[in-house]
Design a protein around this motif. Structure first.
Motif, PDB file in Angstrom:
ATOM      1  N   THR A 217       0.852  -1.188   0.000  1.00 35.70           N
ATOM      2  CA  THR A 217       0.000   0.000   0.000  1.00 35.70           C
ATOM      3  C   THR A 217       0.892   1.245   0.000  1.00 35.70           C
ATOM      4  O   THR A 217       2.106   1.163   0.187  1.00 35.70           O
ATOM      5  CB  THR A 217      -0.894   0.039   1.244  1.00 35.70           C
ATOM      6  N   TRP A 264      -3.335  -3.774 -11.485  1.00 42.44           N
ATOM      7  CA  TRP A 264      -1.929  -3.816 -11.067  1.00 42.44           C
ATOM      8  C   TRP A 264      -1.165  -2.648 -11.696  1.00 42.44           C
ATOM      9  O   TRP A 264      -0.320  -2.020 -11.053  1.00 42.44           O
ATOM     10  CB  TRP A 264      -1.304  -5.154 -11.464  1.00 42.44           C
ATOM     11  N   GLN A 267      -1.995   0.280  -9.629  1.00 45.91           N
ATOM     12  CA  GLN A 267      -1.305   0.252  -8.343  1.00 45.91           C
ATOM     13  C   GLN A 267       0.140   0.706  -8.492  1.00 45.91           C
ATOM     14  O   GLN A 267       0.644   1.541  -7.723  1.00 45.91           O
ATOM     15  CB  GLN A 267      -1.341  -1.159  -7.739  1.00 45.91           C
ATOM     16  N   ARG A 270       0.407   4.424  -9.206  1.00 46.52           N
ATOM     17  CA  ARG A 270       0.101   5.199  -8.001  1.00 46.52           C
ATOM     18  C   ARG A 270       1.282   5.189  -7.032  1.00 46.52           C
ATOM     19  O   ARG A 270       1.675   6.225  -6.483  1.00 46.52           O
ATOM     20  CB  ARG A 270      -1.146   4.618  -7.319  1.00 46.52           C
TER      21      ARG A 270
END
Length: 454
Positions: A217, A264, A267, A270
């Motif tokens: 995360t 993915w 992710q 980001r």
């Protein structure tokens, strides 16, 4: 390979062009295997780069598709260094003494060079210096290491022999993430290794980190970044995770799912942007999509005058590649462990290293592509005047369709053109792993597609 015109951000990491999967056996070319003495005749040799490859690791990470094997039984490292010595002797003979031969930069990579013992590292340095004539104490020397092999005795040898930069693959300071990447390690061991590196007083410390790990995360990503900051590394490399065929993660069945998973991609983008912005706010400057350097860091040391776009490279070891102006060459390439072991065994048994075995000839068009790729993927961009001086044309003339696509996507910095630069925007840098493959020639793309994975 993904379609060359897709905007998916993560296609492949372009660290060299053409890729080794585009190489072929040179015995099948007219004239057969070229002699190294013929290949290097007439080449500039006053600013060469020297790379020594050590194909051994204590473990193989789940994401790794580098040419390396786990362990080295039955004195394999000794046999490997013996072969490296024979190869170095043959290569130096092939370079000749008709004009000055000078190495402007050196690196030990792998694998994990510090898998070797301290005594073996001394021998590795001797091969570079006594066989090749490289002055390791007066040029930038970069060495890769790992948490479990960055020991005090090894680091002392490297520091004494002139190492200016040490790069350690940490990947994540979060133990659960390291396990998810099939890179089991304890954070305490990582911290111990970093302490030993700082104690060695090698001037430049680089820490490699990976984003896009399953379960990672923004908060856990920042945990790793902040843990790295505690050591004030002069450089940080932020790598997106790739799941490739024949790797540990690939065998776990993640490859097909990940390749088709847009979530993915989102992710990773980001986390990349979060990491980039966090580093910029902490006083780091962006050098490329992956590389960040502390603004107040000292230079790596030595006359850093090697230019990858134009200068030659000598690679020693069965996973290394060499570059002349018209041929890139190496040995056979594989990822699957059995194939890698066979190639290493063949290398250690080789007596005659006077010819190139596997490679790809690079005509003027490929040289233009390589120059453009290796310049524009750097944050500082490509100086159009240097390109014009070398090739007699402008990039816009040679690559109108590709550059028009990049411009339409907002990847080119239009303001930079007024200063004579072809430079990427922040979003262009973020999409380096799409932009790079988009510049591959049709011939190279076809050769890579025909390559049989092994």
């Amino acid at each position: 390979m993904t379609s060359p015109h897709t905007t998916r951000p993560y296609q492949s990491y372009v660290y060299a062009y053409p890729h080794k999967t585009a190489y072929s056996r040179l015995s099948g070319h007219p004239g057969g295997r070229p002699a190294l003495s013929d290949l290097w005749a007439g080449e500039r040799k006053d600013a060469l780069s020297l790379y020594l490859h050590i194909p051994f690791c204590e473990v193989r990470c789940g994401f790794c598709n580098l040419f390396t094997r786990i362990g080295a039984p039955d004195e394999l490292t000794t046999r490997y260094l013996d072969a490296l010595d024979r190869q170095a002797t043959a290569v130096r003979d092939a370079l000749g003494d008709g004009e000055p031969v000078r190495f402007a930069a050196a690196a030990f990579g792998g694998g994990t060079p510090t898998y070797l013992t301290a005594g073996e590292l001394e021998r590795l340095c001797d091969i570079a210096e006594k066989r090749m004539g490289a002055d390791l104490r007066s040029v930038p020397l970069s060495v890769e290491t790992s948490p479990s092999t960055a020991t005090a005795d090894r680091l002392a040898v490297l520091a004494d022999r002139g190492t200016t930069r040490i790069s350690i693959g940490v990947q994540s300071f979060v133990e659960a993430e390291a396990r998810a990447a099939v890179r089991p390690q304890r954070r305490a061991d990582v911290e111990t290794a970093l302490g030993l590196i700082r104690d060695s007083r090698i001037p430049v410390l680089n820490i490699d980190l990976i984003y896009g790990i399953d379960g990672q995360t923004e908060r856990s990503w920042r945990t790793s970044l902040d843990a790295a900051f505690q050591w004030r590394p002069e450089e940080l490399y932020l790598y997106p995770l790739y799941v490739r065929p024949l790797t540990g993660l690939g065998r776990l069945g993640a490859a097909d799912k990940a390749a088709a998973d847009a979530a993915w991609d989102e992710q990773r983008l980001r986390l990349y942007r979060a990491g980039r912005d966090h580093l910029l706010a902490r006083g780091y400057e962006q050098v490329s999509m992956r590389m960040f350097r502390r603004a107040d860091a000292p230079p790596a040391g030595g006359p850093d005058d090697y230019a990858c776009q134009t200068d030659g490279m000598i690679g020693l070891g069965c996973g290394a590649r060499s570059y002349t102006s018209r041929l890139h060459y190496s040995f056979d390439y594989a990822v699957e462990m059995r194939e890698v072991r066979a190639i290493i065994d063949g290398y250690t048994a080789t007596e005659d290293f006077s010819h190139a075995e596997v490679g790809r000839f690079t005509d003027g068009g490929e040289a233009r592509r390589r120059h453009l790729l290796q310049s524009v993927l750097q944050a500082e961009g490509l100086r159009v005047s240097e390109y014009r001086e070398r090739f007699g044309t402008d990039p816009d003339e040679d690559f109108p369709e590709e550059l028009a696509r990049f411009d339409a996507r907002g990847w080119l910095d239009r303001d930079a053109s007024a200063t004579g630069l072809l430079r990427l925007t922040h979003e262009g840098l973020a999409h380096s792993d799409a932009l790079g493959p988009d510049l591959f020639s049709p011939a190279v793309r076809a050769a890579m597609a025909a390559y049989e994975l092994k």
